[in-house]
Write an enzyme that holds these catalytic residues in place. Structure first.
Site, PDB file in Angstrom:
ATOM      1  N   ASP A   1       0.764  -1.183   0.326  1.00  0.00           N
ATOM      2  CA  ASP A   1       0.067  -0.061  -0.082  1.00  0.00           C
ATOM      3  C   ASP A   1       1.014   1.188  -0.172  1.00  0.00           C
ATOM      4  OD1 ASP A   1      -2.349  -1.515   0.671  1.00  0.00           O
ATOM      5  OD2 ASP A   1      -2.380  -1.208   1.934  1.00  0.00           O
ATOM      6  N   LYS A   2       0.333   1.833  -0.448  1.00  0.00           N
ATOM      7  CA  LYS A   2       1.089   3.966  -0.328  1.00  0.00           C
ATOM      8  C   LYS A   2       1.481   3.733   0.492  1.00  0.00           C
ATOM      9  CE  LYS A   2       0.120   8.850  -0.796  1.00  0.00           C
ATOM     10  NZ  LYS A   2      -1.026   9.381  -1.105  1.00  0.00           N
TER      11      LYS A   2
END
Length: 345
Positions: free
Chosen positions: A148-149
């Site tokens: 994830d970011k």
């Protein structure tokens, strides 16, 4: 893969596989980085011919004979529209076929609506430049998994077609060793009867927590994932408490048997021990900060991202066939969180 049209002449082995794409893939020189699936697409495009008396003859056949000569015309790799950007990246390891990076929190892996640039792919296009030999016929880094970011840590990316196929196969058969460090609210314990009563939750030898549920897209919030009973995709997460912070929070090692979107975040939330700082799956519970100084309280209560780090990645190198393993230390923000939690006593 060359920037110009390339012609390969291949001689099938004494006992070639029945399918032509497999037979040709078995005799492609390693340095060409031409995978079976890529050869299959070239066959469909009419770029593969049998050579008879020194002349290529296009034939409608999908099976070759022993010692038969074939010609494969490989078009130049296409350059993607994604822009190469000079963005600093932390390279842990790199060779001709793959690159391992330590992604910082806040960086998106792949361009998408709303994140068209500034991504890891943009950075890799600049960093790797001409060393990308083509993934499926395009000059691009081969993304075989993502984090994830706002999760930091280790990622492996393919630079060649053969590496992309080999790594993708290992992720598909769940043979990759992926270890994450997580900081969660409360302390998961085998002695907690509440956990043992939750669907899909159990404990293995040594107190290892095992969460096995289905995960699917949330029915009303499409940006979230959710545990499902009879639909979705099966997901298995294991976790072991590394350190307890006064029974108010814990440092946990998690490892994945599967790799579903947001899997660790969803599973820890499912058991009521969501990640500190998780804005999407964080539970209503908060870390009790009584007795701490104002600075530590502010750090724990206002931690700006999910406290999750991809710490270790191990796999069989798709070309050398050696087992390799890479690690990334906790980034500065998680080190600060760790120090603040230790002040709990």
């Amino acid at each position: 893969m060359s920037d110009t049209l390339q012609t390969l002449v291949l001689i099938l082995g004494d006992t070639p596989p029945a399918r032509l794409d497999k037979a040709l893939a078995a005799v492609v020189p390693e340095e060409e980085s031409l995978s079976r699936s890529r050869i299959g697409k070239l066959i469909e495009a009419g770029a593969v011919s049998r050579v008879a008396d020194g002349v290529p003859v296009t034939v409608l056949k999908t099976q070759g004979q022993p010692q038969e000569e074939w010609q494969v015309v490989v078009p130049p790799a296409e350059t993607l529209e994604t822009v190469a950007q000079d963005i600093p990246i932390d390279v842990v390891y790199e060779d001709d076929h793959l690159i391992v990076v330590n992604k910082p929190a806040g960086m998106v892996v792949h361009p998408a609506p709303g994140s068209e640039d500034g991504t890891l792919v943009n950075a890799l296009l600049h960093h790797c430049a001409d060393s990308l030999s083509g993934i499926g016929g395009a000059k691009r880094p081969g993304i075989v998994h993502r984090i994830d970011k706002d999760t930091s840590g280790i990622l492996v990316v393919a630079k060649s077609d053969v590496a992309h196929q080999g790594l993708a196969a290992q992720f598909a058969d769940h043979s990759i060793n992926r270890r994450y460090t997580a900081f969660c609210i409360g302390v998961p314990s085998a002695a907690d009867p509440r956990l043992r009563g939750l669907p899909g939750v159990g404990f293995e030898q040594g107190g290892v927590l095992r969460v096995a549920t289905n995960i699917e897209r949330h029915k009303t919030d499409r940006k979230r994932m959710a545990v499902a009973a009879n639909s979705g995709r099966h997901a298995i997460t294991r976790a072991s408490v590394i350190e307890s912070f006064a029974d108010r929070a814990a440092r946990v090692e998690c490892w994945l048997e599967t790799g579903r979107t947001h899997q660790i975040r969803v599973h820890l939330s499912h058991i009521g021990h969501g990640l500190i700082g998780d804005p999407v799956y964080g539970t209503r519970r908060k870390v009790k900060t009584a007795g701490l100084g104002a600075e530590d309280v502010a750090l724990i209560s206002g931690f700006p991202r999910q406290a999750l780090h991809a710490a270790k990645l191990g796999f069989v190198h798709p070309v050398s066939e050696d087992y390799v393993e890479f690690e990334a230390a906790l980034p500065a923000d998680l080190q600060a969180l760790d120090r603040a939690l230790r002040a709990l006593g």
